[in-house]
Each structure stands twice: as structure tokens, then as C-alpha cells.
Design an enzyme around this catalytic site. Structure first.
Site, PDB file in Angstrom:
ATOM      1  N   ASN A  99       0.603  -1.311   0.076  1.00 32.59           N
ATOM      2  CA  ASN A  99       0.134   0.343   0.171  1.00 32.59           C
ATOM      3  C   ASN A  99       0.881   1.209   0.159  1.00 32.59           C
ATOM      4  O   ASN A  99       1.737   1.541   0.617  1.00 32.59           O
ATOM      5  CB  ASN A  99      -0.921  -0.200   0.975  1.00 32.59           C
ATOM      6  CG  ASN A  99      -1.766   1.252   1.469  1.00 32.59           C
ATOM      7  OD1 ASN A  99      -2.302   2.236   0.389  1.00 32.59           O
ATOM      8  ND2 ASN A  99      -2.563   1.404   2.347  1.00 32.59           N
TER       9      ASN A  99
ATOM     10  N   GLU B 142      -6.982   4.575   7.765  1.00 29.48           N
ATOM     11  CA  GLU B 142      -6.341   6.491   7.940  1.00 29.48           C
ATOM     12  C   GLU B 142      -7.146   6.471   7.101  1.00 29.48           C
ATOM     13  O   GLU B 142      -8.250   7.844   7.028  1.00 29.48           O
ATOM     14  CB  GLU B 142      -5.141   6.290   7.285  1.00 29.48           C
ATOM     15  CG  GLU B 142      -4.135   6.259   7.598  1.00 29.48           C
ATOM     16  CD  GLU B 142      -2.292   5.392   7.000  1.00 29.48           C
ATOM     17  OE1 GLU B 142      -2.788   5.800   5.040  1.00 29.48           O
ATOM     18  OE2 GLU B 142      -2.103   4.915   7.588  1.00 29.48           O
TER      19      GLU B 142
ATOM     20  N   LYS C  92       0.179   4.221   0.037  1.00 26.91           N
ATOM     21  CA  LYS C  92      -0.309   5.827   0.507  1.00 26.91           C
ATOM     22  C   LYS C  92      -0.356   6.678  -0.777  1.00 26.91           C
ATOM     23  O   LYS C  92      -0.002   6.394  -1.611  1.00 26.91           O
ATOM     24  CB  LYS C  92       0.428   5.421   1.929  1.00 26.91           C
ATOM     25  CG  LYS C  92      -0.401   4.389   2.368  1.00 26.91           C
ATOM     26  CD  LYS C  92      -0.424   4.834   4.012  1.00 26.91           C
ATOM     27  CE  LYS C  92      -0.215   3.999   4.757  1.00 26.91           C
ATOM     28  NZ  LYS C  92      -0.020   2.779   6.106  1.00 26.91           N
TER      29      LYS C  92
ATOM     30  N   GLU D 227      -4.964  -5.020  10.621  1.00 30.64           N
ATOM     31  CA  GLU D 227      -3.805  -3.994  10.411  1.00 30.64           C
ATOM     32  C   GLU D 227      -4.320  -3.515  11.776  1.00 30.64           C
ATOM     33  O   GLU D 227      -4.918  -2.331  12.041  1.00 30.64           O
ATOM     34  CB  GLU D 227      -4.110  -2.788   9.643  1.00 30.64           C
ATOM     35  CG  GLU D 227      -4.077  -3.743   8.436  1.00 30.64           C
ATOM     36  CD  GLU D 227      -3.358  -2.034   7.138  1.00 30.64           C
ATOM     37  OE1 GLU D 227      -2.145  -2.493   6.846  1.00 30.64           O
ATOM     38  OE2 GLU D 227      -3.938  -0.830   7.063  1.00 30.64           O
TER      39      GLU D 227
ATOM     40  N   SER E  71       3.607  -1.884  10.674  1.00 33.23           N
ATOM     41  CA  SER E  71       5.140  -2.240  10.278  1.00 33.23           C
ATOM     42  C   SER E  71       5.920  -3.042   9.997  1.00 33.23           C
ATOM     43  O   SER E  71       6.997  -3.833  10.021  1.00 33.23           O
ATOM     44  CB  SER E  71       5.901  -1.196  12.239  1.00 33.23           C
ATOM     45  OG  SER E  71       5.204   0.232  11.948  1.00 33.23           O
TER      46      SER E  71
ATOM     47  N   GLY F 259       2.659   2.279  10.852  1.00 33.27           N
ATOM     48  CA  GLY F 259       3.534   3.842  10.474  1.00 33.27           C
ATOM     49  C   GLY F 259       4.481   3.735  12.320  1.00 33.27           C
ATOM     50  O   GLY F 259       5.495   5.378  12.027  1.00 33.27           O
TER      51      GLY F 259
ATOM     52  N   HIS G 260      -9.663   0.914   4.770  1.00 37.12           N
ATOM     53  CA  HIS G 260      -8.366   1.397   5.794  1.00 37.12           C
ATOM     54  C   HIS G 260      -8.175   2.264   7.144  1.00 37.12           C
ATOM     55  O   HIS G 260      -9.017   3.552   6.419  1.00 37.12           O
ATOM     56  CB  HIS G 260      -7.466   1.764   5.207  1.00 37.12           C
ATOM     57  CG  HIS G 260      -5.837   1.677   5.206  1.00 37.12           C
ATOM     58  ND1 HIS G 260      -5.314   2.544   6.346  1.00 37.12           N
ATOM     59  CD2 HIS G 260      -4.420   0.870   5.001  1.00 37.12           C
ATOM     60  CE1 HIS G 260      -4.018   2.538   6.356  1.00 37.12           C
ATOM     61  NE2 HIS G 260      -3.358   0.645   5.858  1.00 37.12           N
TER      62      HIS G 260
HETATM   63  P1  13P Z   1       3.285  -0.203   7.061  1.00 40.27           P
HETATM   64  O1  13P Z   1       3.900  -0.557   7.268  1.00 40.27           O
HETATM   65  O2  13P Z   1       4.111   1.717   6.951  1.00 40.27           O
HETATM   66  O3  13P Z   1       2.925   0.384   8.512  1.00 40.27           O
HETATM   67  O4  13P Z   1       1.583   0.306   6.910  1.00 40.27           O
HETATM   68  C1  13P Z   1       0.711  -0.539   6.800  1.00 40.27           C
HETATM   69  C2  13P Z   1      -0.478  -0.212   6.687  1.00 40.27           C
HETATM   70  O5  13P Z   1      -1.086   0.710   6.793  1.00 40.27           O
HETATM   71  C3  13P Z   1      -0.111  -1.082   5.158  1.00 40.27           C
HETATM   72  O6  13P Z   1      -1.030  -0.742   4.581  1.00 40.27           O
END
Ligand code: 13P
Length: 251
Positions: free
Chosen positions: A9, A97, A11, A167, A213, A173, A95
Site C-alpha cells: 500500500n 486512515e 499510500k 491492521e 510495520s 507506521g 483502511h
Molecule cells: P506500515 O507498513 O507503514 O506500518 O503501514 C501499514 C499499512 O497501513 C498498510 O496498509
């Protein structure tokens, strides 16, 4: 047997040129990769370009989000039929976010899942608890609510196209990967909920990915767990070398 799925992903990262460079560097590294399904979810803008760049390789391209209608007066949105028409095969839905910054509720997530399941795309449905929720012992309830509400009115046949991603919000992150044991516990719970909803046979075919992560040095231990069927990788999917190492770990 569930075929592992590793999805990147991206982002809101990378320019068009950076996306182009990434694909030309990754293509030679992925020939022969067949035991793992591989997906990259770039910003919408680069989906078409990456579908073409990865043609003839095992890499598929998906979207990070999707709207619940195929067309209409919905300024700024992109629907499942449009994604299909440019060659996408998956769409991430719900997601954390999106839930946090764009007020996506379980009801919205449910509408999006239903729309995606009416197309040829597969939804990757994200669920996960916040740190507060975990510390208050609410993880199971939060996961159960997100899964049950998100998958409301989905039938057994449609369920076969589903992918779920666990997740934990506190792991995204932050560099704090959930331990394989913590992740496995939640994954087993998710599969139990799926069993209740769709029956054991269907539940056993649905892949449950872990995200938060994931790095080259944490992927192996996660993938060794019984109910972890792949990964949704954020930061580490932006770098060709680290993404290729993560994929290679499963080869
Ligand atoms: P990270 O791997 O940067 O922690 O992000 C995970 C994520 O949100 C994947 O959708």
C-alpha cells in the site's frame, strides 16, 4: 490451501517518475515468483501505468480506496467499474486512515464492499483496534463489530472473493509490529467470525493478511503463523529492495 498474498500500500507517496522507476527496477526481480500472489496499490493516478508496466509479470495492481457507485455526480470519486476498466484487480476498503481522516464508518465500508463484490475486483477489508482500545481490553469487541458490520448482507458465494487485513492502528507506521502471537490470536478470532458468518469451508478459503510495520526482518515469523496468509505492507513497499526481500521471503 490459501495462496499467500503480499500487497504493498503506497499510500500518498511517489511521483509518476518514481512509480515508473520502481516498476522498471522490480520487474526483473519478480520473474519466477509463483508461490505468492503479489499486489501493489499505488495512488489511483498510476494504476493504469503500472498495470502496463507489470504486464506479463506476476504483479497485480489494486486501488487504495473505491466509491460505492460505478458512476454518477460524485465529484472526486472513483468507482469499481472504472478501476476494472484500467486493469485493477483489488481495492482496499476501510483502511484505518480512511476511517480516521475521512470519517468512514462501518456502514460506508459495507456499502463499498458490496459495490466491489458486484464487480470483478476483490475487496481487501481492513480492520484493527487503536492502542486505547487494546489497553482497555476491547480488541475482540472492536474487531468483531468491524467484521460483522462491514460484512453485513454479504452471502457465502460473495464471501469467497473477500480478503481481510488485520491492521492494528498502533502498529501502522510506528515500527511496532504486532508480535506473531498477538497477530495470530486476532487472525484466529477473525476466522472464527468468518466461520460463523459463512461456514467453516468458506472461512478456510478467505485470506487474512497482517499489516502494521511489516519489514523484511519481521515477515518470516508472521508468515509462519497458521492464520496469517500474507501481508499488507506500507512503508517497506515503497523501496524496491525491501519489498523484493519481503516477497522473496515467501518464495
Ligand atoms: P506500515 O507498513 O507503514 O506500518 O503501514 C501499514 C499499512 O497501513 C498498510 O496498509
Amino acid at each position: 490451501m490459501r495462496k499467500p498474498l503480499v500487497a504493498g500500500n503506497w499510500k500518498m507517496f511517489k511521483t509518476r517518475e518514481e512509480a515508473q522507476r520502481f516498476s522498471s527496477e522490480l520487474v526483473p526481480l519478480v520473474t519466477g515468483l509463483s508461490d505468492t500472489e503479489v499486489l501493489i496499490c499505488p495512488p489511483y493516478l498510476y494504476i493504469h501505468q503500472l498495470v502496463e508496466a507489470f504486464e506479463g509479470t506476476p504483479i497485480q495492481i489494486g486501488a487504495q480506496n473505491v466509491f460505492w457507485q460505478d458512476q454518477g455526480a460524485f465529484t472526486g470519486e472513483v468507482g469499481p467499474a472504472m478501476l476494472e476498466s484500467v486493469g485493477a484487480t483489488y481495492a482496499i476498503v476501510g483502511h484505518s486512515e480512511r476511517r480516521q481522516y475521512f470519517s468512514e464508518t462501518d456502514e460506508i465500508v459495507n456499502k463499498k464492499i458490496q459495490a466491489v463484490l458486484s464487480s470483478s475486483l476483490h475487496p481487501i477489508v481492513c480492520v484493527g483496534e487503536t492502542l486505547d482500545e487494546r489497553e482497555q481490553g476491547k480488541t475482540s469487541t472492536v474487531i468483531q463489530n468491524q467484521v460483522m458490520r462491514g460484512l453485513s448482507q454479504i452471502n457465502e458465494k460473495q464471501a469467497q472473493a473477500l480478503v481481510i487485513a488485520y491492521e492494528p492502528v498502533w502498529a501502522i507506521g510506528t515500527g511496532k509490529t504486532a508480535t506473531p502471537q498477538i497477530a495470530q490470536e486476532v487472525h484466529a478470532h477473525i476466522r472464527e467470525i468468518l466461520s460463523r458468518l459463512f461456514g467453516k469451508t468458506v472461512a478456510n478459503t478467505i485470506r487474512v493478511l497482517y499489516g502494521g510495520s511489516v519489514k523484511p526482518d519481521t515477515i518470516d515469523a508472521l508468515m509462519a503463523m497458521q492464520d496469517i496468509d500474507g501481508a499488507l505492507v506500507g512503508g517497506a513497499s515503497l523501496d524496491v529492495a525491501s519489498f523484493a526481500t519481503i516477497l522473496g521471503c515467501k518464495g
